[in-house]
Enzyme design. Structure first.
Site, PDB file in Angstrom:
ATOM      1  N   ASP A  34      94.740  -2.095 -50.997  1.00 27.74           N
ATOM      2  CA  ASP A  34      93.982  -1.790 -49.766  1.00 27.74           C
ATOM      3  C   ASP A  34      94.383  -0.458 -49.127  1.00 27.74           C
ATOM      4  O   ASP A  34      94.498  -0.365 -47.908  1.00 27.74           O
ATOM      5  CB  ASP A  34      94.163  -2.892 -48.709  1.00 27.74           C
ATOM      6  CG  ASP A  34      93.483  -4.198 -49.066  1.00 27.74           C
ATOM      7  OD1 ASP A  34      92.931  -4.296 -50.170  1.00 27.74           O
ATOM      8  OD2 ASP A  34      93.513  -5.125 -48.240  1.00 27.74           O
ATOM      9  N   CYS A  69      89.844  -6.969 -53.434  1.00 31.63           N
ATOM     10  CA  CYS A  69      90.975  -6.961 -54.368  1.00 31.63           C
ATOM     11  C   CYS A  69      90.642  -7.473 -55.764  1.00 31.63           C
ATOM     12  O   CYS A  69      90.711  -6.735 -56.753  1.00 31.63           O
ATOM     13  CB  CYS A  69      92.120  -7.802 -53.807  1.00 31.63           C
ATOM     14  SG  CYS A  69      92.711  -7.302 -52.182  1.00 31.63           S
ATOM     15  N   ASP A 309      93.259  -0.525 -55.191  1.00 34.43           N
ATOM     16  CA  ASP A 309      92.121  -1.331 -55.647  1.00 34.43           C
ATOM     17  C   ASP A 309      90.862  -1.053 -54.829  1.00 34.43           C
ATOM     18  O   ASP A 309      89.757  -1.003 -55.356  1.00 34.43           O
ATOM     19  CB  ASP A 309      92.458  -2.827 -55.648  1.00 34.43           C
ATOM     20  CG  ASP A 309      93.126  -3.290 -54.359  1.00 34.43           C
ATOM     21  OD1 ASP A 309      93.241  -2.506 -53.398  1.00 34.43           O
ATOM     22  OD2 ASP A 309      93.560  -4.475 -54.313  1.00 34.43           O
ATOM     23  N   ASN A 310      91.011  -0.883 -53.524  1.00 32.80           N
ATOM     24  CA  ASN A 310      89.871  -0.588 -52.653  1.00 32.80           C
ATOM     25  C   ASN A 310      90.383   0.137 -51.421  1.00 32.80           C
ATOM     26  O   ASN A 310      91.584   0.151 -51.146  1.00 32.80           O
ATOM     27  CB  ASN A 310      89.129  -1.866 -52.249  1.00 32.80           C
ATOM     28  CG  ASN A 310      90.053  -2.959 -51.747  1.00 32.80           C
ATOM     29  OD1 ASN A 310      90.356  -3.899 -52.469  1.00 32.80           O
ATOM     30  ND2 ASN A 310      90.510  -2.834 -50.510  1.00 32.80           N
TER      31      ASN A 310
END
Length: 641
Positions: A34, A69, A309-310
């Site tokens: 994140d 995720c 991941d993001n």
């Protein structure tokens, strides 16, 4: 012109051969959880800046294709868009570790391919949501030392399971320190003088800066808890939007959000500071990895990749925190690489996504292409990494791949974490298309939501903070543009393999069949597609729309499909997974988040120190015999997003 490009392309390929004909290089892949690119978090990471970005290539236009995720990690490991992995959320029925395993995708993913290329493979840290004390281990890895649920976000209460063995509790340590010590110990083993002379792939997956449980900020190590006093989240032009009219132009639940009050702003700022503090521990992982490889004389022969991941937002569009939205903060990701043949201290603006990473890693590993899986939706980025200036100035026809187009998608709910002000929103499904402003071209964001099929359109060049929705009252020229983007979304939202890499070609061929004079060479970019002679073709195409808001992918809910065969959605390469189960932890082991770990002394402790205080969990603590929670109905994983 063609000769010049052919010569340049041949030089780029020769650079690749210099790497792949020798012994394959080692690869260290570090993925945080994140982490934002747009809010400046990388600016606070000294060793990422100095040892990876400064010594390698910074990919400023790298994107995630699903801002959550577990789906993002499945995309990385399989090289497919989320609509083809069908891992669409963190828990059932949309996704989670049990679904990834039950679908058979774990039988054919990254570690198996790297093993085939002769690599030793290891994974340390967070793998996927829903991996618990009773879960069977992930397949393919030579070493898989994985954080388990429900302790993944309990940063001071570390429980891990190595290769499916009995879970171990590391009392008195912070999670990021545990992962650092374990990763460095593995590197020492792989690089020892008496070690087997095989290349290695090591993936290190710290959880920071992900929130702790309940939407509260991440927990940094004790030695970093007072760093950056007074720092607040960046007040970008889209932060806590004051203009109600602009806010009402948003879609779904975002449009109705009130202006954040003082208490919510304070909670958001506290989260920002905690995130920066937590990332200092991740930066220490980078520092120690680089130092060890340099000491062993292997630094210049190793690819080191840093990403997440993001992305994450903090106050943008009045949302106090979180991910899962199609806006730039959530999908534009940190991504930097150093290694053999990678230019030093350069920035690449060439658009790329996480879907491209698996084929890129196989290219680095030198696995012959006839041994690659047939289902990749992405492309190898290795030529672009090694020769970014050439690919940045090429017109896009160097290899026929259409790089300007980024497909983003989401299913199910979203959470806006802000401590005790955390909120949860059930209907957050959308399909999104981004034309990335690159090489002087136009840039657009086009979203279609499940909530009444609301539509958003932003000019990301004139309006980089995505504030003014042009789809609300489009003029004639904007309507022509909407027809093109709607057609493109019709292809990308369910594309597979070649159609993901060349969606304009799909439309161009259909246009030719409809007797409109064109050719694939004329129809490779949005600029070319805007020619007025194609107006009737684009107006004739059907429009994508959700039938309802669901928490998972259902083909009948997401039609029509163009071309018709795209309704397969990757099912040719995975099994049905409607009967997967979550193995829940029914044990008695308490989660202790009150004691703070990670003081300065622990920065310099060894794996032997860590192991001295570790112990196996008992059967009672694990909850054996285990409880099986059946999906398709959601039964939960005890994990946050």
């Amino acid at each position: 012109m063609y000769l010049r490009r052919s010569v340049s392309f041949a030089l780029a390929i020769s650079n690749i051969l210099d790497v792949t004909t020798a012994k394959p290089p080692n690869i260290v892949f570090i993925i945080s959880d994140d982490q934002d690119a747009r809010l400046g978090s990388l600016n606070y990471m000294e060793h990422v800046q100095k040892s990876i970005i400064g010594a390698g290539l910074d990919l400023s236009n790298h994107f995630g294709t699903v801002a959550l995720c577990c789906p993002a990690r499945a995309t990385l490991l399989r090289g497919q868009a989320a609509h083809n992995t069908n891992i669409t959320h963190v828990g059932g029925p949309g996704g989670g570790y049990p679904k990834f395993r039950r679908s058979g995708e774990m039988n054919d993913y990254l570690p198996h391919w790297l093993n085939k290329a002769g690599y030793t493979t290891a994974y340390i840290g967070k793998f996927m949501n829903g991996y618990g004390a009773n879960s069977p281990p992930p397949l393919g890895w030579d070493i898989a030392d994985i954080l388990i649920s429900p302790y993944i976000y309990a940063f001071n209460n570390v429980v891990m399971k190595r290769n499916g063995e009995r879970p171990v509790h590391y009392k008195g340590y912070h999670q990021t320190d545990v992962l650092r010590l374990k990763a460095i110990d593995l590197l020492k083993t792989f690089t020892a003088d008496d070690a087997e002379q095989k290349p290695f792939y090591l993936e290190i997956a710290p959880v920071s800066p992900h929130v702790s449980g309940g939407g509260f900020p991440t927990t940094p190590q004790a030695r970093h808890m007072h760093a950056f006093p007074g720092v607040v989240a960046p007040r970008t032009p889209n932060w806590n939007t004051a203009d109600d009219e602009l806010q009402r132009g948003k879609a779904a639940w975002v449009r109705d959000l009130p202006v954040m009050n003082k208490k919510v702003v304070e909670a958001s700022d506290a989260s920002f500071r905690a995130r920066l503090q937590g990332l200092l521990g991740v930066d220490e992982i980078v520092e120690d990895v680089v130092a060890l490889l340099a000491k062993k004389g292997l630094l210049e022969d190793t690819f080191i990749i840093y990403t997440t991941d993001n992305g994450f937002h903090l106050g943008q569009h009045r949302v106090p925190g979180g991910k899962g939205l199609p806006y730039i903060e959530d999908v534009n990701l940190p991504f930097a690489v150093r290694g053999p043949g990678i230019p030093c201290g350069k920035v690449s603006t060439i658009p790329s996504t996480h879907v491209d990473i698996a084929p890129t890693l196989l290219d680095i590993a030198g696995l012959p292409r006839d041994q690659w899986p047939p289902f990749f939706d992405g492309r190898s980025l290795l030529p672009e990494w090694q020769n970014p200036e050439y690919y940045a100035t090429a017109d896009g026809d160097v290899d026929g791949i259409e790089r300007e187009i980024i497909n983003v998608e989401f299913w199910g709910s979203a959470t806006a974490p802000a401590g005790k002000y955390t909120t949860h929103w059930e209907h957050n499904s959308y399909k999104s298309l981004r034309i990335v402003a690159h090489n002087g071209r136009q840039g657009w964001l086009f979203n279609r939501w499940c909530t009444g099929n609301q539509t958003e359109l932003y000019d990301t060049v004139a309006d980089p903070y995505e504030l003014r929705n042009l789809a609300l009252d489009p003029d004639a020229e904007t309507q022509r543009l909407l027809h093109r983007l709607s057609a493109l979304l019709l292809v990308t939202k369910s594309c597979g393999r070649e159609s993901c890499r060349k969606p304009w070609e799909v439309l161009s061929e259909a246009c030719t069949e409809s007797s409109v004079p064109t050719s694939s060479n004329d129809f490779m970019t949005l600029d070319q597609a805007m020619d007025s002679r194609y107006d009737s073709f684009f107006e004739s195409l059907p429009t994508f729309g959700f039938q309802m808001c669901l928490r998972y992918q259902l083909p009948s809910n997401e039609g029509p499909f163009f071309p018709a065969e795209s309704e397969d959605l990757g099912r040719e390469y995975r099994d049905a997974a409607t009967d997967f189960a979550f193995w829940l932890n029914n044990g008695t082991f308490p989660v202790d988040t009150t004691s703070l770990q990670g003081d300065l002394a622990q920065r310099y402790m060894s794996l032997e120190d860590l192991s001295a205080g570790a112990r196996d969990l008992t059967d009672e603590e694990i909850g054996w015999p285990s409880i099986k929670c059946e999906a398709p109905d959601y039964c939960g994983t005890d994990d946050d997003d």
